[in-house]
Design a protein around this motif. Structure first.
Motif, PDB file in Angstrom:
ATOM      1  N   ILE A 108      40.302 -90.035 -18.765  1.00 18.32           N
ATOM      2  CA  ILE A 108      41.468 -89.351 -18.199  1.00 18.32           C
ATOM      3  C   ILE A 108      41.439 -89.436 -16.678  1.00 18.32           C
ATOM      4  N   HIS A 112      44.380 -91.132 -14.411  1.00 16.67           N
ATOM      5  CA  HIS A 112      45.347 -90.056 -14.157  1.00 16.67           C
ATOM      6  C   HIS A 112      46.392 -90.412 -13.104  1.00 16.67           C
ATOM      7  N   GLN A 164      44.606 -88.526 -26.913  1.00 15.74           N
ATOM      8  CA  GLN A 164      43.963 -87.524 -26.064  1.00 15.74           C
ATOM      9  C   GLN A 164      43.893 -87.974 -24.603  1.00 15.74           C
ATOM     10  N   ASP A 167      47.582 -88.063 -23.198  1.00 11.70           N
ATOM     11  CA  ASP A 167      48.009 -86.677 -22.988  1.00 11.70           C
ATOM     12  C   ASP A 167      47.408 -86.115 -21.702  1.00 11.70           C
ATOM     13  N   GLY A 168      46.125 -86.380 -21.460  1.00 11.00           N
ATOM     14  CA  GLY A 168      45.485 -85.899 -20.246  1.00 11.00           C
ATOM     15  C   GLY A 168      46.109 -86.476 -18.997  1.00 11.00           C
ATOM     16  N   THR A 171      49.631 -84.784 -18.450  1.00  9.66           N
ATOM     17  CA  THR A 171      49.616 -83.356 -18.112  1.00  9.66           C
ATOM     18  C   THR A 171      48.672 -83.016 -16.973  1.00  9.66           C
ATOM     19  N   HIS A 172      48.259 -84.001 -16.170  1.00  8.92           N
ATOM     20  CA  HIS A 172      47.194 -83.752 -15.196  1.00  8.92           C
ATOM     21  C   HIS A 172      47.653 -82.998 -13.953  1.00  8.92           C
ATOM     22  N   PRO A 209      47.453 -79.670 -21.234  1.00  8.24           N
ATOM     23  CA  PRO A 209      46.679 -80.683 -21.960  1.00  8.24           C
ATOM     24  C   PRO A 209      46.330 -80.218 -23.375  1.00  8.24           C
ATOM     25  N   THR A 211      43.470 -81.029 -24.799  1.00  6.81           N
ATOM     26  CA  THR A 211      42.017 -80.914 -24.902  1.00  6.81           C
ATOM     27  C   THR A 211      41.477 -80.092 -23.734  1.00  6.81           C
ATOM     28  N   GLY A 214      40.987 -82.373 -20.847  1.00  6.12           N
ATOM     29  CA  GLY A 214      42.177 -82.555 -20.033  1.00  6.12           C
ATOM     30  C   GLY A 214      42.380 -81.414 -19.048  1.00  6.12           C
ATOM     31  N   ARG A 218      42.392 -81.658 -14.891  1.00 10.07           N
ATOM     32  CA  ARG A 218      43.501 -81.103 -14.114  1.00 10.07           C
ATOM     33  C   ARG A 218      42.994 -80.185 -13.002  1.00 10.07           C
TER      34      ARG A 218
END
Length: 387
Positions: A108, A112, A164, A167-168, A171-172, A209, A211, A214, A218
Protein backbone atom coordinates in the motif's frame (compact mmCIF):
# COMPACT_ATOMS: atom_id res chain seq x y z
CA UNK A 1 14.70 -30.58 -3.45
CA UNK A 2 12.61 -28.33 -1.19
CA UNK A 3 9.07 -27.61 -2.39
CA UNK A 4 8.89 -23.80 -2.24
CA UNK A 5 5.10 -23.93 -2.07
CA UNK A 6 5.45 -25.76 1.22
CA UNK A 7 7.64 -22.98 2.53
CA UNK A 8 5.04 -20.41 1.51
CA UNK A 9 2.29 -22.48 3.12
CA UNK A 10 4.42 -22.66 6.26
CA UNK A 11 4.66 -18.87 6.39
CA UNK A 12 0.92 -18.57 5.75
CA UNK A 13 0.25 -20.89 8.70
CA UNK A 14 2.74 -19.06 10.92
CA UNK A 15 0.80 -15.84 10.39
CA UNK A 16 -1.97 -17.34 12.51
CA UNK A 17 0.39 -17.41 15.49
CA UNK A 18 2.54 -14.36 14.75
CA UNK A 19 0.04 -11.75 13.65
CA UNK A 20 -2.53 -9.84 15.66
CA UNK A 21 -6.16 -11.06 15.51
CA UNK A 22 -6.86 -7.75 13.75
CA UNK A 23 -4.17 -8.18 11.08
CA UNK A 24 -4.88 -9.19 7.49
CA UNK A 25 -3.66 -12.67 6.57
CA UNK A 26 -1.93 -13.28 3.26
CA UNK A 27 -4.47 -16.00 2.46
CA UNK A 28 -7.26 -13.40 2.66
CA UNK A 29 -6.05 -11.61 -0.48
CA UNK A 30 -8.76 -11.21 -3.14
CA UNK A 31 -7.92 -10.69 -6.82
CA UNK A 32 -10.11 -10.00 -9.81
CA UNK A 33 -8.46 -12.72 -11.87
CA UNK A 34 -7.23 -16.13 -10.80
CA UNK A 35 -3.54 -16.78 -11.45
CA UNK A 36 -2.32 -20.33 -11.09
CA UNK A 37 1.31 -19.21 -10.89
CA UNK A 38 0.51 -17.35 -7.67
CA UNK A 39 -0.94 -20.50 -6.18
CA UNK A 40 2.07 -22.55 -7.27
CA UNK A 41 4.78 -20.00 -6.44
CA UNK A 42 6.74 -19.36 -3.25
CA UNK A 43 5.82 -15.71 -2.60
CA UNK A 44 2.99 -14.69 -0.32
CA UNK A 45 0.18 -12.66 -1.81
CA UNK A 46 1.00 -9.15 -0.62
CA UNK A 47 4.71 -9.63 -1.29
CA UNK A 48 3.73 -10.29 -4.91
CA UNK A 49 1.74 -7.06 -4.97
CA UNK A 50 4.64 -5.06 -3.52
CA UNK A 51 6.98 -6.52 -6.16
CA UNK A 52 4.57 -5.75 -8.99
CA UNK A 53 4.22 -2.13 -7.89
CA UNK A 54 7.97 -1.77 -7.40
CA UNK A 55 8.62 -2.97 -10.97
CA UNK A 56 5.82 -0.95 -12.57
CA UNK A 57 6.39 1.94 -14.97
CA UNK A 58 4.41 4.22 -12.68
CA UNK A 59 6.72 3.51 -9.74
CA UNK A 60 9.75 4.35 -11.88
CA UNK A 61 8.26 7.79 -12.54
CA UNK A 62 8.23 8.64 -8.81
CA UNK A 63 11.91 9.59 -9.18
CA UNK A 64 11.09 12.93 -10.80
CA UNK A 65 7.74 13.92 -9.35
CA UNK A 66 7.28 16.82 -6.97
CA UNK A 67 6.61 16.29 -3.29
CA UNK A 68 5.94 19.94 -2.28
CA UNK A 69 8.56 22.22 -3.84
CA UNK A 70 8.83 22.31 -7.63
CA UNK A 71 11.06 24.23 -10.03
CA UNK A 72 13.64 24.62 -7.27
CA UNK A 73 17.18 23.63 -8.14
CA UNK A 74 18.34 22.14 -4.84
CA UNK A 75 19.67 18.61 -4.52
CA UNK A 76 18.50 18.13 -0.93
CA UNK A 77 14.81 18.92 -1.47
CA UNK A 78 12.51 15.88 -1.17
CA UNK A 79 10.93 14.31 -4.22
CA UNK A 80 7.95 11.97 -4.27
CA UNK A 81 10.13 8.84 -4.33
CA UNK A 82 11.74 9.72 -1.00
CA UNK A 83 8.36 10.34 0.62
CA UNK A 84 7.16 6.93 -0.57
CA UNK A 85 10.26 5.20 0.82
CA UNK A 86 9.96 6.99 4.16
CA UNK A 87 6.29 6.08 4.40
CA UNK A 88 7.03 2.43 3.67
CA UNK A 89 9.65 2.31 6.40
CA UNK A 90 7.53 4.11 9.00
CA UNK A 91 4.42 2.04 8.24
CA UNK A 92 6.35 -1.23 8.52
CA UNK A 93 7.92 -0.12 11.81
CA UNK A 94 4.49 0.63 13.27
CA UNK A 95 3.09 -2.59 11.80
CA UNK A 96 5.84 -4.70 13.33
CA UNK A 97 4.94 -3.56 16.85
CA UNK A 98 1.22 -3.90 16.20
CA UNK A 99 1.84 -7.36 14.67
CA UNK A 100 0.31 -6.50 11.32
CA UNK A 101 1.08 -7.81 7.82
CA UNK A 102 4.24 -5.99 6.74
CA UNK A 103 3.97 -7.11 3.12
CA UNK A 104 0.52 -5.51 2.87
CA UNK A 105 1.80 -2.36 4.56
CA UNK A 106 4.68 -2.15 2.10
CA UNK A 107 2.50 -2.71 -0.97
CA UNK A 108 0.00 0.00 0.00
CA UNK A 109 2.79 2.41 0.93
CA UNK A 110 4.70 1.89 -2.32
CA UNK A 111 1.58 2.42 -4.42
CA UNK A 112 -0.28 5.07 -2.46
CA UNK A 113 0.89 8.12 -4.49
CA UNK A 114 1.33 6.45 -7.84
CA UNK A 115 -1.50 8.49 -9.35
CA UNK A 116 0.09 11.87 -8.63
CA UNK A 117 0.58 14.12 -11.68
CA UNK A 118 3.61 16.38 -12.09
CA UNK A 119 3.98 19.34 -9.70
CA UNK A 120 2.34 17.75 -6.68
CA UNK A 121 -0.99 18.96 -5.31
CA UNK A 122 -0.88 22.12 -7.41
CA UNK A 123 -0.63 19.94 -10.51
CA UNK A 124 -3.51 17.85 -9.18
CA UNK A 125 -5.73 20.92 -8.72
CA UNK A 126 -4.89 22.26 -12.17
CA UNK A 127 -5.55 18.93 -13.88
CA UNK A 128 -8.77 18.49 -11.93
CA UNK A 129 -10.16 21.79 -13.23
CA UNK A 130 -9.31 20.78 -16.78
CA UNK A 131 -10.90 17.35 -16.39
CA UNK A 132 -14.10 18.88 -15.06
CA UNK A 133 -14.16 21.41 -17.89
CA UNK A 134 -13.94 18.50 -20.36
CA UNK A 135 -16.77 16.56 -18.74
CA UNK A 136 -14.90 13.66 -17.14
CA UNK A 137 -15.22 14.69 -13.50
CA UNK A 138 -12.54 15.77 -11.02
CA UNK A 139 -9.01 14.43 -10.94
CA UNK A 140 -8.01 12.71 -7.70
CA UNK A 141 -4.60 11.10 -7.37
CA UNK A 142 -5.98 8.32 -5.17
CA UNK A 143 -8.51 7.31 -7.85
CA UNK A 144 -5.92 7.74 -10.58
CA UNK A 145 -3.52 5.47 -8.68
CA UNK A 146 -6.05 2.64 -8.78
CA UNK A 147 -6.66 3.34 -12.47
CA UNK A 148 -2.95 3.23 -13.31
CA UNK A 149 -2.49 -0.09 -11.53
CA UNK A 150 -5.69 -1.72 -12.78
CA UNK A 151 -6.16 -0.34 -16.29
CA UNK A 152 -2.94 1.22 -17.60
CA UNK A 153 0.04 -0.81 -16.41
CA UNK A 154 1.11 -3.75 -18.60
CA UNK A 155 -0.20 -2.08 -21.78
CA UNK A 156 -3.66 -1.63 -20.27
CA UNK A 157 -4.10 -5.12 -18.84
CA UNK A 158 -3.29 -4.04 -15.28
CA UNK A 159 -1.30 -5.76 -12.54
CA UNK A 160 -4.13 -7.84 -11.02
CA UNK A 161 -3.35 -6.56 -7.52
CA UNK A 162 -5.31 -7.64 -4.50
CA UNK A 163 -8.42 -5.78 -3.39
CA UNK A 164 -6.81 -5.00 -0.03
CA UNK A 165 -3.90 -3.15 -1.67
CA UNK A 166 -6.08 -1.21 -4.12
CA UNK A 167 -8.43 -0.28 -1.29
CA UNK A 168 -5.53 1.04 0.79
CA UNK A 169 -4.37 3.18 -2.13
CA UNK A 170 -7.85 4.58 -2.76
CA UNK A 171 -8.48 5.43 0.90
CA UNK A 172 -5.02 6.65 1.93
CA UNK A 173 -6.07 10.33 2.16
CA UNK A 174 -3.15 11.67 4.20
CA UNK A 175 -4.50 15.21 4.06
CA UNK A 176 -7.45 14.38 6.33
CA UNK A 177 -6.65 14.69 10.03
CA UNK A 178 -8.10 12.01 12.32
CA UNK A 179 -7.18 11.18 15.90
CA UNK A 180 -8.52 7.64 15.56
CA UNK A 181 -9.16 5.44 12.54
CA UNK A 182 -10.72 1.97 12.39
CA UNK A 183 -11.18 -0.25 9.33
CA UNK A 184 -14.39 -0.75 7.37
CA UNK A 185 -14.03 -4.46 6.68
CA UNK A 186 -15.73 -6.91 4.32
CA UNK A 187 -15.46 -4.98 1.06
CA UNK A 188 -15.62 -6.37 -2.48
CA UNK A 189 -14.43 -5.20 -5.88
CA UNK A 190 -17.97 -3.97 -6.55
CA UNK A 191 -17.74 -1.83 -3.43
CA UNK A 192 -14.31 -0.55 -4.52
CA UNK A 193 -15.86 0.66 -7.76
CA UNK A 194 -18.81 2.16 -5.88
CA UNK A 195 -16.44 4.05 -3.57
CA UNK A 196 -14.53 5.40 -6.57
CA UNK A 197 -17.85 6.69 -7.96
CA UNK A 198 -18.69 8.26 -4.59
CA UNK A 199 -15.29 9.98 -4.44
CA UNK A 200 -15.59 11.33 -7.98
CA UNK A 201 -19.06 12.67 -7.21
CA UNK A 202 -17.81 14.28 -3.99
CA UNK A 203 -14.03 14.54 -3.57
CA UNK A 204 -14.52 15.35 0.13
CA UNK A 205 -16.50 12.17 0.80
CA UNK A 206 -14.81 10.24 3.64
CA UNK A 207 -13.64 6.70 2.86
CA UNK A 208 -12.18 4.23 5.35
CA UNK A 209 -9.67 1.46 4.56
CA UNK A 210 -10.89 -2.12 4.76
CA UNK A 211 -7.82 -3.29 6.67
CA UNK A 212 -6.00 -2.16 9.78
CA UNK A 213 -2.88 -2.07 7.61
CA UNK A 214 -4.58 0.49 5.37
CA UNK A 215 -5.40 2.56 8.45
CA UNK A 216 -1.74 2.48 9.53
CA UNK A 217 -0.52 3.63 6.11
CA UNK A 218 -3.02 6.48 6.15
CA UNK A 219 -1.81 7.74 9.53
CA UNK A 220 1.84 7.08 8.67
CA UNK A 221 1.46 9.12 5.47
CA UNK A 222 1.16 12.25 7.60
CA UNK A 223 4.06 11.18 9.83
CA UNK A 224 6.30 10.70 6.81
CA UNK A 225 5.75 14.13 5.27
CA UNK A 226 4.87 16.55 8.08
CA UNK A 227 8.36 16.91 9.58
CA UNK A 228 10.22 16.35 6.32
CA UNK A 229 8.32 19.19 4.62
CA UNK A 230 9.22 21.39 7.57
CA UNK A 231 12.92 20.61 7.15
CA UNK A 232 12.73 21.40 3.42
CA UNK A 233 11.02 24.71 4.16
CA UNK A 234 13.65 25.64 6.75
CA UNK A 235 16.40 24.74 4.26
CA UNK A 236 14.80 27.09 1.71
CA UNK A 237 14.39 29.91 4.24
CA UNK A 238 10.59 29.91 4.20
CA UNK A 239 10.28 29.39 7.96
CA UNK A 240 12.50 29.30 11.03
CA UNK A 241 12.50 26.44 13.52
CA UNK A 242 11.84 28.76 16.46
CA UNK A 243 8.58 29.89 14.79
CA UNK A 244 6.93 26.53 15.45
CA UNK A 245 4.00 26.75 17.90
CA UNK A 246 5.08 26.11 21.52
CA UNK A 247 2.83 23.08 21.90
CA UNK A 248 4.49 21.49 18.85
CA UNK A 249 8.00 22.06 20.18
CA UNK A 250 7.08 20.84 23.67
CA UNK A 251 5.17 17.73 22.58
CA UNK A 252 6.74 16.66 19.28
CA UNK A 253 10.06 18.51 19.17
CA UNK A 254 11.29 20.77 16.42
CA UNK A 255 13.18 18.47 14.02
CA UNK A 256 11.95 15.81 11.62
CA UNK A 257 13.67 13.10 13.67
CA UNK A 258 12.01 14.03 16.96
CA UNK A 259 8.64 14.59 15.28
CA UNK A 260 8.66 11.18 13.59
CA UNK A 261 9.81 9.44 16.77
CA UNK A 262 7.17 11.13 18.93
CA UNK A 263 4.32 10.37 16.52
CA UNK A 264 5.35 6.75 15.88
CA UNK A 265 5.82 5.88 19.55
CA UNK A 266 2.55 7.53 20.55
CA UNK A 267 0.63 5.79 17.77
CA UNK A 268 2.05 2.38 18.72
CA UNK A 269 1.38 2.90 22.44
CA UNK A 270 -2.24 3.93 21.86
CA UNK A 271 -3.00 1.31 19.19
CA UNK A 272 -1.39 -1.85 20.57
CA UNK A 273 -3.83 -4.80 20.61
CA UNK A 274 -6.61 -2.54 19.33
CA UNK A 275 -8.81 -2.80 16.25
CA UNK A 276 -7.98 0.80 15.41
CA UNK A 277 -5.01 3.15 15.26
CA UNK A 278 -5.04 6.24 17.45
CA UNK A 279 -2.96 9.05 18.90
CA UNK A 280 -3.26 10.31 22.45
CA UNK A 281 -5.31 13.54 22.72
CA UNK A 282 -2.19 15.57 23.60
CA UNK A 283 -0.13 14.34 20.65
CA UNK A 284 -3.10 14.58 18.32
CA UNK A 285 -3.59 18.23 19.24
CA UNK A 286 0.09 18.98 18.70
CA UNK A 287 0.01 17.24 15.31
CA UNK A 288 -3.02 19.29 14.30
CA UNK A 289 -1.18 22.46 15.31
CA UNK A 290 1.84 21.41 13.21
CA UNK A 291 -0.37 20.64 10.20
CA UNK A 292 -2.07 24.04 10.52
CA UNK A 293 1.36 25.70 10.73
CA UNK A 294 2.62 23.87 7.65
CA UNK A 295 -0.47 24.72 5.61
CA UNK A 296 -0.34 28.38 6.57
CA UNK A 297 3.39 28.93 6.30
CA UNK A 298 4.51 26.37 3.72
CA UNK A 299 1.86 24.78 1.48
CA UNK A 300 -0.07 28.04 0.90
CA UNK A 301 3.00 30.27 0.87
CA UNK A 302 2.83 32.57 -2.21
CA UNK A 303 6.63 32.57 -2.42
CA UNK A 304 6.57 29.02 -3.79
CA UNK A 305 3.64 29.67 -6.17
CA UNK A 306 5.29 32.23 -8.43
CA UNK A 307 5.35 29.92 -11.48
CA UNK A 308 2.06 28.12 -10.86
CA UNK A 309 0.07 30.19 -13.36
CA UNK A 310 2.58 29.36 -16.10
CA UNK A 311 2.31 25.66 -15.25
CA UNK A 312 -1.49 25.94 -15.40
CA UNK A 313 -1.23 27.55 -18.84
CA UNK A 314 0.98 24.71 -20.05
CA UNK A 315 -1.43 22.09 -18.70
CA UNK A 316 -4.26 23.78 -20.60
CA UNK A 317 -2.28 24.06 -23.83
CA UNK A 318 -1.24 20.41 -23.68
CA UNK A 319 -4.74 19.18 -22.90
CA UNK A 320 -6.10 21.00 -25.95
CA UNK A 321 -3.17 19.97 -28.16
CA UNK A 322 -3.39 16.28 -27.29
CA UNK A 323 -7.17 16.20 -27.75
CA UNK A 324 -6.57 17.62 -31.22
CA UNK A 325 -3.85 15.06 -31.90
CA UNK A 326 -6.28 12.27 -31.00
CA UNK A 327 -9.03 13.66 -33.19
CA UNK A 328 -6.67 14.09 -36.15
CA UNK A 329 -4.97 10.72 -35.65
CA UNK A 330 -1.49 12.26 -35.48
CA UNK A 331 0.84 9.35 -34.83
CA UNK A 332 3.85 11.66 -34.56
CA UNK A 333 2.31 13.20 -31.41
CA UNK A 334 4.04 12.52 -28.06
CA UNK A 335 0.67 11.20 -26.91
CA UNK A 336 0.93 8.42 -29.46
CA UNK A 337 4.69 7.95 -29.51
CA UNK A 338 5.24 7.85 -25.75
CA UNK A 339 1.91 6.52 -24.49
CA UNK A 340 -0.70 5.04 -26.81
CA UNK A 341 1.75 3.02 -28.89
CA UNK A 342 2.46 0.93 -25.78
CA UNK A 343 -1.23 0.26 -25.01
CA UNK A 344 -3.46 -2.60 -26.10
CA UNK A 345 -6.29 -1.53 -28.45
CA UNK A 346 -8.84 -2.22 -25.70
CA UNK A 347 -7.57 0.69 -23.63
CA UNK A 348 -8.43 3.25 -26.31
CA UNK A 349 -11.79 1.60 -27.01
CA UNK A 350 -12.76 1.80 -23.34
CA UNK A 351 -11.50 5.36 -22.70
CA UNK A 352 -12.92 8.68 -23.87
CA UNK A 353 -10.46 11.07 -25.55
CA UNK A 354 -10.32 13.39 -22.54
CA UNK A 355 -9.64 10.39 -20.28
CA UNK A 356 -6.72 9.33 -22.46
CA UNK A 357 -5.26 12.84 -22.32
CA UNK A 358 -5.76 12.92 -18.55
CA UNK A 359 -3.97 9.61 -18.14
CA UNK A 360 -1.06 10.78 -20.28
CA UNK A 361 -0.67 14.08 -18.44
CA UNK A 362 -0.94 12.38 -15.05
CA UNK A 363 1.75 9.91 -16.03
CA UNK A 364 4.30 12.63 -16.78
CA UNK A 365 7.25 13.45 -14.58
CA UNK A 366 8.00 17.11 -13.92
CA UNK A 367 10.97 17.06 -16.32
CA UNK A 368 9.06 15.33 -19.13
CA UNK A 369 6.18 17.81 -18.76
CA UNK A 370 8.53 20.81 -19.04
CA UNK A 371 10.36 19.24 -21.97
CA UNK A 372 7.09 18.70 -23.85
CA UNK A 373 6.03 22.26 -23.11
CA UNK A 374 9.30 23.52 -24.56
CA UNK A 375 9.16 21.32 -27.66
CA UNK A 376 5.49 21.87 -28.45
CA UNK A 377 5.01 25.57 -27.73
CA UNK A 378 8.35 27.34 -27.91
CA UNK A 379 10.32 27.97 -31.12
CA UNK A 380 13.62 26.21 -31.67
CA UNK A 381 16.52 27.53 -33.79
CA UNK A 382 16.55 26.16 -37.33
CA UNK A 383 19.78 24.85 -38.90
CA UNK A 384 21.56 27.32 -41.15
CA UNK A 385 20.72 26.84 -44.83
CA UNK A 386 24.38 27.44 -45.58
CA UNK A 387 25.73 24.66 -43.39
Amino acid sequence: MTDLRELRDLWDRREEDLLSPYATRSRQAIRRNYEERILLGHRQNYAIDADRILHSRAYTRYIDKTQVFYLIDHEQISHRVLHVQLLSKIARTIGRYLRLNEDLLEAIALGHDIGHPPFGHDGEDILSRLCQAHGIGPFLHSVQGVRFLEKIEKQGRGLNLSLQVLDGILTHDGETHLERLSPDREKSFAELEAEIAVKLADPDAPLKPMTLEGCVVRQADTISYIGRDLEDAILLGLVRREELPPEVRQTLGSTNGTIVYALVTDLIANSHNKNYVSYSPEVNQALKALRDFNYRRIYKNPRIKAETDKIADLFGLMFTRFLGDLAAGREDSPLWRDFLVHMDPGYRQQSRPAEIVRDFLASMTDAYFLRQGQELFFPSPLPSPFS
